[in-house]
Design a protein around this motif. Structure first.
Motif, PDB file in Angstrom:
ATOM      1  N   GLY A  97      48.304  40.755  69.583  1.00  0.00           N
ATOM      2  CA  GLY A  97      48.503  39.579  70.153  1.00  0.00           C
ATOM      3  C   GLY A  97      49.269  38.481  69.154  1.00  0.00           C
ATOM      4  O   GLY A  97      50.078  37.673  69.584  1.00  0.00           O
ATOM      5  N   GLU A  98      48.910  38.517  67.661  1.00  0.00           N
ATOM      6  CA  GLU A  98      49.641  37.592  67.110  1.00  0.00           C
ATOM      7  C   GLU A  98      51.223  38.153  66.973  1.00  0.00           C
ATOM      8  O   GLU A  98      51.891  37.309  66.677  1.00  0.00           O
ATOM      9  CB  GLU A  98      48.827  37.700  65.661  1.00  0.00           C
ATOM     10  N   MET A  99      51.279  39.365  66.717  1.00  0.00           N
ATOM     11  CA  MET A  99      52.673  39.820  66.693  1.00  0.00           C
ATOM     12  C   MET A  99      53.652  39.378  67.827  1.00  0.00           C
ATOM     13  O   MET A  99      54.595  38.918  67.873  1.00  0.00           O
ATOM     14  CB  MET A  99      52.957  41.131  66.657  1.00  0.00           C
ATOM     15  N   LYS A 100      52.909  39.512  69.131  1.00  0.00           N
ATOM     16  CA  LYS A 100      53.522  39.003  70.147  1.00  0.00           C
ATOM     17  C   LYS A 100      53.959  37.450  70.200  1.00  0.00           C
ATOM     18  O   LYS A 100      55.021  37.049  70.659  1.00  0.00           O
ATOM     19  CB  LYS A 100      52.729  39.417  71.562  1.00  0.00           C
ATOM     20  N   ASP A 101      53.019  36.728  69.819  1.00  0.00           N
ATOM     21  CA  ASP A 101      53.199  35.248  69.695  1.00  0.00           C
ATOM     22  C   ASP A 101      54.360  35.032  68.740  1.00  0.00           C
ATOM     23  O   ASP A 101      55.116  34.181  69.117  1.00  0.00           O
ATOM     24  CB  ASP A 101      51.945  34.493  69.223  1.00  0.00           C
ATOM     25  N   TYR A 102      54.176  35.682  67.550  1.00  0.00           N
ATOM     26  CA  TYR A 102      55.334  35.223  66.644  1.00  0.00           C
ATOM     27  C   TYR A 102      56.795  35.698  66.945  1.00  0.00           C
ATOM     28  O   TYR A 102      57.885  35.012  66.914  1.00  0.00           O
ATOM     29  CB  TYR A 102      55.193  36.071  65.324  1.00  0.00           C
ATOM     30  N   ILE A 103      56.830  37.025  67.629  1.00  0.00           N
ATOM     31  CA  ILE A 103      58.127  37.218  68.101  1.00  0.00           C
ATOM     32  C   ILE A 103      58.711  36.388  69.236  1.00  0.00           C
ATOM     33  O   ILE A 103      59.640  36.162  69.506  1.00  0.00           O
ATOM     34  CB  ILE A 103      58.160  38.795  68.691  1.00  0.00           C
ATOM     35  N   ASN A 104      57.747  35.997  70.222  1.00  0.00           N
ATOM     36  CA  ASN A 104      57.973  35.171  71.149  1.00  0.00           C
ATOM     37  C   ASN A 104      58.576  33.522  70.536  1.00  0.00           C
ATOM     38  O   ASN A 104      59.508  33.072  71.214  1.00  0.00           O
ATOM     39  CB  ASN A 104      56.948  34.740  72.170  1.00  0.00           C
ATOM     40  N   SER A 105      58.165  33.273  69.506  1.00  0.00           N
ATOM     41  CA  SER A 105      58.597  31.962  68.729  1.00  0.00           C
ATOM     42  C   SER A 105      59.981  32.154  68.541  1.00  0.00           C
ATOM     43  O   SER A 105      60.742  31.145  67.995  1.00  0.00           O
ATOM     44  CB  SER A 105      57.394  31.712  67.731  1.00  0.00           C
ATOM     45  N   LEU A 106      60.510  33.447  68.101  1.00  0.00           N
ATOM     46  CA  LEU A 106      61.736  33.630  67.619  1.00  0.00           C
ATOM     47  C   LEU A 106      62.957  33.558  68.623  1.00  0.00           C
ATOM     48  O   LEU A 106      64.005  33.579  68.332  1.00  0.00           O
ATOM     49  CB  LEU A 106      61.766  34.727  66.717  1.00  0.00           C
ATOM     50  N   ILE A 107      62.728  33.717  69.855  1.00  0.00           N
ATOM     51  CA  ILE A 107      63.388  33.916  70.992  1.00  0.00           C
ATOM     52  C   ILE A 107      63.827  32.518  71.555  1.00  0.00           C
ATOM     53  O   ILE A 107      63.261  31.723  71.825  1.00  0.00           O
ATOM     54  CB  ILE A 107      62.899  34.983  72.222  1.00  0.00           C
TER      55      ILE A 107
END
Length: 359
Positions: free
Chosen positions: A349-359
């Motif tokens: 979950g934390e990884m998904k949130d971080y990657i979404n913040s980069l897009i």
């Protein structure tokens, strides 16, 4: 086998040789530094491990396609120091970039002067690795020639599960009873972990040209810390982008050792993940599909899971593939990699949130 000097003579571009010294770096191929007189380039001479790379013509064709394509792009961009920014292999007198001496296969590439490698994994170096490997994939996203697999099914999770099933059925070393519960636990997640192959068959997920051995030591830096080029191209082939994203983090973001006996040491270093992901997304988002981006956290879980399966398979088979230092070594490796898998899964979950913040 011919002497090294006789081998070198098969590569007409190598002139005025002064010395040939073995290099200790590299676990797969025998490697030598060929030093020439001032004014002529030095070379790296390698004996290709034919036990691992069984089709050397295919191997070198892949490398020539990749390096040639990158070289053309660098030339078009006005790059002047081409031999420092992409590897160049010398032509042998047989018209190929390798020579067979009757026993062994040899190749030579121009030595990148003033270069160095790093082994330390830090947030700073992880960012550079992500940035450069994402750039590497982006530059090859329009490669006109087809690359073959130098090691078939190298990162195919369905194939690795089949190997495990075959090992369980054979129980060749009589070790199955000890790991039966672990096998059952791994099986629970097998369907989800094999999703990439299913998406590919359904036409939802593409294969890209990937390096398939992403690590800090496979990049050359100059003395100021700038990235020069990517090296060790033997595993460059068609694969899912997960191969480059997930495999780096399997080793780089593990706070313990691959074979750590103390599982409390094995945790997922999220700062390393963030740095690598930031660099990778910056350079690769120009070609990644929404599904590829969505599945990047899955890639981080996939590779410790896959490695746990591979170690467990070898343990059940009686240690026929990996070199071991003691009888239970592959079992210990399995537990350590499976612990890392569970740590990465908990961070999804934390990884998904971080990657979404980069897009």
């Amino acid at each position: 086998m011919n002497s090294l000097n006789q081998i070198i003579e098969k590569f007409p571009e190598i002139k005025n040789v002064e010395s040939v010294k073995p290099l200790t770096a590299g676990l797969i191929n025998q490697t030598y530094l060929v030093t020439t007189q001032e004014g002529t380039p030095n070379f790296i001479l390698q004996c290709i491990n034919h036990n691992i790379f069984k089709n050397v013509d295919l191997l070198q064709n892949n490398i020539e396609c990749v390096t040639g394509h990158i070289r053309k792009k660098l030339e078009a961009a006005g790059e002047k120091e081409l031999d420092r920014k992409v590897l160049r292999f010398a032509m042998a007198d047989n018209g190929k970039t390798y020579y067979f001496d009757g026993e062994k296969y040899w190749r030579a590439c121009v030595f990148v002067e003033g270069s160095l490698t790093l082994d330390a994994v830090t947030p700073e170096s992880s960012y550079l690795v992500g940035l450069k490997f994402g750039e590497f994939e982006a530059m090859l996203s329009d490669l006109p020639c087809q690359l073959e697999e130098t090691i078939p099914d190298f990162h195919n999770m369905e194939f690795r599960m089949k190997q495990l099933h075959d090992a369980v059925d054979a129980n060749a070393a009589g070790r199955l009873d000890k790991v039966r519960d672990l096998v059952a636990e791994i099986e629970k997640d097998a369907y989800d972990m094999c999703c990439a192959e299913r998406y590919y068959r359904e036409g939802k997920l593409p294969k890209r040209i990937c390096h398939c051995d992403t690590k800090v030591s496979n990049m050359l830096f100059d003395k100021e810390g700038n990235v020069l080029c990517i090296i060790d191209l033997d595993t460059v082939m068609s694969s899912f982008v997960f191969s480059d994203f997930g495999d780096f983090l399997r080793s780089a973001a593990n706070t313990g050792q691959e074979d750590d006996e103390n599982l409390d040491n094995v945790k997922f270093n999220f700062e390393i993940f963030k740095s690598f992901a930031k660099g990778y997304i910056e350079s690769a988002k120009c070609f990644l599909t929404p599904l590829e981006i969505e599945l990047l956290p899955y890639a981080v879980t996939l590779f410790p899971y896959m490695q746990a399966v591979r170690f467990l398979t070898d343990y059940i088979n009686g240690d026929t593939y990996y070199q071991t230092k003691y009888p239970e070594h592959n079992y210990v490796r399995t537990l350590a990699q499976y612990k890392l898998y569970k740590e990465t899964k908990a961070a999804m979950g934390e990884m998904k949130d971080y990657i979404n913040s980069l897009i």
